[in-house]
Enzyme design. Structure first.
Site, PDB file in Angstrom:
ATOM      1  N   CYS A 116       9.345  -7.044   4.337  1.00 40.66           N
ATOM      2  CA  CYS A 116       9.435  -6.133   5.472  1.00 40.66           C
ATOM      3  C   CYS A 116      10.832  -7.652   6.008  1.00 40.66           C
ATOM      4  CB  CYS A 116       9.196  -5.270   6.447  1.00 40.66           C
ATOM      5  SG  CYS A 116       8.533  -4.110   5.374  1.00 40.66           S
ATOM      6  N   HIS A 257      14.021  -3.798  11.470  1.00 46.08           N
ATOM      7  CA  HIS A 257      13.740  -3.476   9.996  1.00 46.08           C
ATOM      8  C   HIS A 257      12.663  -1.819  10.702  1.00 46.08           C
ATOM      9  CE1 HIS A 257      11.073  -2.386   7.110  1.00 46.08           C
ATOM     10  NE2 HIS A 257       9.998  -2.339   7.665  1.00 46.08           N
ATOM     11  N   ASN A 287      10.761   4.288   5.380  1.00 40.24           N
ATOM     12  CA  ASN A 287      10.821   2.175   5.122  1.00 40.24           C
ATOM     13  C   ASN A 287      10.781   2.195   3.837  1.00 40.24           C
ATOM     14  OD1 ASN A 287       9.855   0.016   5.432  1.00 40.24           O
ATOM     15  ND2 ASN A 287       8.214   0.334   6.557  1.00 40.24           N
TER      16      ASN A 287
HETATM   17  N1  ACO Z   1      -0.527  13.347   8.850  1.00 41.35           N
HETATM   18  C1  ACO Z   1      -1.454  13.993   9.776  1.00 41.35           C
HETATM   19  N2  ACO Z   1      -2.351  12.844  10.447  1.00 41.35           N
HETATM   20  C2  ACO Z   1      -2.544  11.376   9.939  1.00 41.35           C
HETATM   21  C3  ACO Z   1      -1.534  10.909   9.256  1.00 41.35           C
HETATM   22  C4  ACO Z   1      -0.383  11.667   8.464  1.00 41.35           C
HETATM   23  N3  ACO Z   1       0.305  11.405   7.433  1.00 41.35           N
HETATM   24  N4  ACO Z   1      -1.698   9.863   9.295  1.00 41.35           N
HETATM   25  C5  ACO Z   1      -2.860   9.457  10.041  1.00 41.35           C
HETATM   26  N5  ACO Z   1      -3.280   9.950  10.591  1.00 41.35           N
HETATM   27  C6  ACO Z   1      -4.290  10.812  11.737  1.00 41.35           C
HETATM   28  C7  ACO Z   1      -5.500   9.936  11.643  1.00 41.35           C
HETATM   29  O1  ACO Z   1      -6.237  10.259  10.877  1.00 41.35           O
HETATM   30  C8  ACO Z   1      -5.920   9.711  12.919  1.00 41.35           C
HETATM   31  O2  ACO Z   1      -6.969  10.942  13.153  1.00 41.35           O
HETATM   32  P1  ACO Z   1      -8.078  10.790  13.687  1.00 41.35           P
HETATM   33  O3  ACO Z   1      -7.655  10.481  15.465  1.00 41.35           O
HETATM   34  O4  ACO Z   1      -8.819  11.873  13.381  1.00 41.35           O
HETATM   35  O5  ACO Z   1      -8.739   9.652  13.827  1.00 41.35           O
HETATM   36  C9  ACO Z   1      -4.524  10.053  14.080  1.00 41.35           C
HETATM   37  O6  ACO Z   1      -3.607  10.869  13.006  1.00 41.35           O
HETATM   38  C10 ACO Z   1      -3.974   8.740  14.748  1.00 41.35           C
HETATM   39  O7  ACO Z   1      -4.022   7.899  13.824  1.00 41.35           O
HETATM   40  P2  ACO Z   1      -2.931   6.552  14.027  1.00 41.35           P
HETATM   41  O8  ACO Z   1      -3.662   5.456  13.466  1.00 41.35           O
HETATM   42  O9  ACO Z   1      -3.629   6.227  15.602  1.00 41.35           O
HETATM   43  O10 ACO Z   1      -1.877   7.401  14.839  1.00 41.35           O
HETATM   44  P3  ACO Z   1       0.014   6.455  14.896  1.00 41.35           P
HETATM   45  O11 ACO Z   1       0.381   6.941  16.027  1.00 41.35           O
HETATM   46  O12 ACO Z   1      -0.860   4.158  15.217  1.00 41.35           O
HETATM   47  O13 ACO Z   1       0.567   6.695  13.533  1.00 41.35           O
HETATM   48  C11 ACO Z   1       1.285   4.546  12.185  1.00 41.35           C
HETATM   49  C12 ACO Z   1       0.735   5.797  12.350  1.00 41.35           C
HETATM   50  C13 ACO Z   1       2.412   5.999  12.147  1.00 41.35           C
HETATM   51  C14 ACO Z   1       1.118   4.130  10.906  1.00 41.35           C
HETATM   52  C15 ACO Z   1       1.559   3.820  13.124  1.00 41.35           C
HETATM   53  O14 ACO Z   1       0.380   3.148  13.403  1.00 41.35           O
HETATM   54  C16 ACO Z   1       2.720   2.600  12.486  1.00 41.35           C
HETATM   55  O15 ACO Z   1       3.919   3.103  12.830  1.00 41.35           O
HETATM   56  N6  ACO Z   1       2.524   1.777  13.005  1.00 41.35           N
HETATM   57  C17 ACO Z   1       3.174   0.282  12.452  1.00 41.35           C
HETATM   58  C18 ACO Z   1       3.440   0.793  10.699  1.00 41.35           C
HETATM   59  C19 ACO Z   1       4.783   0.097   9.877  1.00 41.35           C
HETATM   60  O16 ACO Z   1       5.526  -0.783  10.295  1.00 41.35           O
HETATM   61  N7  ACO Z   1       3.996  -0.757   8.890  1.00 41.35           N
HETATM   62  C20 ACO Z   1       4.800  -1.417   7.548  1.00 41.35           C
HETATM   63  C21 ACO Z   1       5.525  -2.567   8.406  1.00 41.35           C
HETATM   64  S1  ACO Z   1       6.565  -3.188   7.822  1.00 41.35           S
HETATM   65  C22 ACO Z   1       6.328  -4.538   5.882  1.00 41.35           C
HETATM   66  O17 ACO Z   1       5.395  -4.789   5.574  1.00 41.35           O
HETATM   67  C23 ACO Z   1       5.548  -2.930   4.446  1.00 41.35           C
END
Ligand code: ACO
Length: 330
Positions: A116, A257, A287
């Site tokens: 990214c 990004h 993304n």
């Molecule tokens: N739908 C419903 N529930 C979900 C989903 C979903 N799609 N995904 C995860 N959950 C649940 C989890 O299982 C968890 O449940 P639990 O509490 O019972 O265990 C709960 O939601 C919270 O999960 P978290 O991972 O803590 O959620 P968070 O608020 O951190 O959001 C996210 C997750 C959106 C992925 C966030 O961490 C994020 O944006 N991180 C950065 C990711 C990113 O930018 N990646 C790309 C980088 S670029 C590249 O190089 C490709």
């Protein structure tokens, strides 16, 4: 000595989006998730994904054609094509396919891989060829088709990604409109985000084996990547501003990004930059990895938001882990 000088300017931009839209509602039919969860955690409403009729090179050619049209140039005017991607159609590289598809017969073409951060890294790499006078005109394409590599049963990753390509044409000129850049890698955190090859040992002949496996779907430690982005992106933007002898109020626009609206909001808060200056289209496209910055840039240019002379901070971040930023005058 070349009279064109040792600077560069972006003179055109263009994008291509994949042929199928995929809404949060569609995703809730695939995995246990909801529109409410996805929108509140990421800001995403939909994304576009490629069918089998489309690929990275076809998207790259379309984006490149639009960028060339804005720049009022022909494909034969290009000296170099750089494709930033982590999802080539061919592991030998897809930049050559784009060169062939465009008919850019004079241009040398190669791929770079920086996930990214790829578009910003590509911009900074292209600048070196232009500043030294080796080349006069470069097409930089950022594109990814991550839908091929997502585990569609993993709700923690499959809701995040979309496919697309964006392109810019860079031209050598006297004034340098790339005011500063910075790039970093932290390989010690490489395990946070991977699309890794998994080798399977196969016997070839007595005492000889080969490792013929396959790439595994994306794995990500979302919380770690989130923490990394919110810490490192404001820091690198401050560093490039310092290098360019500018401060945050000097910026007209910030294009990050498009990984997550919450990351963009947090970066804006930490830098004290008003949200109106932070360009976002993550709700529409998700993304799109190396495509996300040029998609947002081109949209803002075509909507008339970004105007001649505007100062823009660009920052990419992601797998590697890598992060990179540039200050550009439009
Ligand atoms: N739908 C419903 N529930 C979900 C989903 C979903 N799609 N995904 C995860 N959950 C649940 C989890 O299982 C968890 O449940 P639990 O509490 O019972 O265990 C709960 O939601 C919270 O999960 P978290 O991972 O803590 O959620 P968070 O608020 O951190 O959001 C996210 C997750 C959106 C992925 C966030 O961490 C994020 O944006 N991180 C950065 C990711 C990113 O930018 N990646 C790309 C980088 S670029 C590249 O190089 C490709």
């Amino acid at each position: 000595m070349n009279t064109l000088g040792s600077g560069l300017k972006i003179i055109g931009s263009g994008t291509a989006i994949a042929d199928q839209s995929l809404t949060n509602q569609d995703l809730s039919n695939i995995v246990e998730t909801s529109d409410e969860w996805i929108q509140s955690r990421t800001g995403m409403r939909q994304r576009y994904i490629c069918s089998a009729h489309e690929n990275l090179a076809s998207l790259g050619v379309k984006a490149g054609q639009k960028a060339l049209a804005m720049a009022r140039l022909q494909p034969e005017d290009l000296d170099l094509i750089i494709l930033a991607t982590s999802t080539p159609d061919d592991l030998f590289g897809s930049a050559a396919q784009i060169q062939g598809g465009l008919g850019a017969s004079r241009a040398f073409a190669f791929d770079i891989t920086a996930a990214c951060s790829g578009f910003v890294v590509g911009l900074n790499v292209a600048a070196q060829f232009l500043r030294t006078g080796v080349y006069q005109r470069v097409l930089l394409v950022g594109g990814d088709v991550l839908s091929r590599w997502v585990d569609w049963s993993d709700r923690t990753t499959c809701v995040l990604f979309g496919d697309g390509a964006g392109a810019v044409v860079l031209q050598r000129q006297a004034q340098d409109n790339l005011l500063a850049f910075e790039m970093y890698t932290d390989g010690s955190s490489n395990g946070c985000l991977n699309l890794a090859y998994q080798a399977v040992s196969q016997r070839l002949t007595a005492g000889k084996t080969v490792a013929q496996g396959t790439y595994q779907p994306i794995t990500m430690n979302g919380r770690e990547v989130y923490r990394f982005a919110v810490a490192k992106v404001p820091e690198i933007i401050e560093k490039v501003l310092f290098k360019a002898q500018l401060t945050t109020p000097d910026l007209d626009w910030v294009i990050l990004h498009q990984a997550n609206q919450r990351i963009m909001d947090a970066v804006g808060d930490r830098l004290g930059i008003p949200s109106e200056k932070i360009i976002s289209n993550v709700g529409q496209y998700g993304n799109t990895s190396a495509a996300s910055i040029p998609l947002a840039l081109d949209q803002a240019v075509r909507e008339g938001k970004i105007k001649e002379g505007d100062l823009i901070a660009l920052a990419g971040f992601g797998a590697g882990l890598t992060w990179a930023a540039s200050i550009v005058r439009w």
